[in-house]
Enzyme design. Sequence first.
Site, PDB file in Angstrom:
ATOM      1  N   ASP A 174      34.726  18.041 -12.406  1.00 28.17           N
ATOM      2  CA  ASP A 174      35.414  17.707 -13.654  1.00 28.17           C
ATOM      3  C   ASP A 174      34.833  16.465 -14.335  1.00 28.17           C
ATOM      4  OD1 ASP A 174      37.102  19.886 -13.485  1.00 28.17           O
ATOM      5  OD2 ASP A 174      38.686  18.779 -12.459  1.00 28.17           O
ATOM      6  N   HIS A 199      33.513  23.287  -8.430  1.00 26.70           N
ATOM      7  CA  HIS A 199      34.354  24.482  -8.438  1.00 26.70           C
ATOM      8  C   HIS A 199      34.025  25.336  -9.645  1.00 26.70           C
ATOM      9  CE1 HIS A 199      36.531  21.525 -10.881  1.00 26.70           C
ATOM     10  NE2 HIS A 199      37.069  22.547 -11.534  1.00 26.70           N
ATOM     11  N   ARG A 205      46.755  20.628 -15.491  1.00 24.66           N
ATOM     12  CA  ARG A 205      46.092  19.775 -14.515  1.00 24.66           C
ATOM     13  C   ARG A 205      46.251  18.307 -14.891  1.00 24.66           C
ATOM     14  NH1 ARG A 205      39.550  20.262 -15.860  1.00 24.66           N
ATOM     15  NH2 ARG A 205      39.354  18.139 -16.670  1.00 24.66           N
ATOM     16  N   HIS A 219      31.102  23.297 -11.711  1.00 26.56           N
ATOM     17  CA  HIS A 219      31.166  21.950 -12.272  1.00 26.56           C
ATOM     18  C   HIS A 219      32.066  21.062 -11.415  1.00 26.56           C
ATOM     19  CE1 HIS A 219      34.796  23.861 -13.846  1.00 26.56           C
ATOM     20  NE2 HIS A 219      35.287  22.645 -14.047  1.00 26.56           N
TER      21      HIS A 219
END
Length: 370
Positions: A172, A320, A337, A170
């Site tokens: 983000d 990723h 994150r 995916h």
Amino acid sequence: MSPPEQKETTVLDNTVEEQIDIKQLALQGYYFEFPEKKYPKLPVFEHKDVGHLADPKKASLLDNATKVFDLTPNIGTEIHGIQLNQLTNQQKNDLGLLIAERGVVFFRDQKINPYEGKELGSYYGPLHIHNVGGLFEPIPEVLPIYYGKDIPANQYTKEFISRRTSDGWHSDVSYELQPPGFTFLKIDILPGESGGDTIWSSGYAAYDRLSPELQKRIEGLEAVHSGKEQAAGAASVGHTVRREDVEHIHPLVRTHPVTKLKALYVQPGFTRRIVGLNKHESDSLLQLLYDHIAGGYDFHVRFKWTEDAVAVWDNRVTSHVAIFDYLDGDQRRHGWRITTQAERPYFDPESKSQKQVREEKRKQAAEQKN
């Protein structure tokens, strides 16, 4: 598109006395919060990429590092001797350009905390608050990452165990109208001596590895990116869906605003269907592209995390996937994150491929040599 005015940013939103160490929270157990607060539709804004302010040689960053090396020819660079919480504005600009060029950049032994991460991330664009994920409520812009035996049963553990890792590729929250530019991810608790790696794929090289005929076919096509399934999954376990606007259309091939390069922009995480094709055609073409990404070992980089390592990647030109190879044991993995929003994806027919630019540079260098 004019670059933003540079301002030194040194003041944190929270005093040191007020700052909470979320690593210590994680060592005590699962701590996520799911507030019932709703948010309005994300505002449209003009993204001013600081990569336009960078030195092409990135001297302020690279010359002050103790070691810099590429992990693969196509994606991934690791930098030693730099602390992300001490960057000057010019170093931030140069880092922005390096991430755009290399896709993902890695730093080890980083002292940066979530409060400093919020400050650093805000330099690159508006910070994204996740639509459904568990939060650390004092800083909703921080998305905690936690997997361990005490994670609630409704927190997707079964989903991770039952699906193939390749299904997890995916970029983000690509379903937003202006999806993320950069993501900063720090992992501060490891599941053990091995396990929990992350793989990134280069959208530049993924495009280059397609045949010229297929490149022509997909350029100009658009696809629906949707977070509706993610939202429905959260709602089914009683969690608040913070925004309802979770589906938008983006090009299959997008142009990066700084590098001006073409990148493949599809992934199974959020891409759902290609506009203008029937279901059979759309499913077949998307599956071909998904398999292309998953099998593109020559444009992947796999990173073995060490405690307090940070990865910073450009969601516009990478996808990723996390490797969940440690969920069967009594192990724990934690981090956090920060994600910045960027421009609405677009395709410029005049943009070039990475391969084309590299060939032009080699030709130019040969001519200068002769």
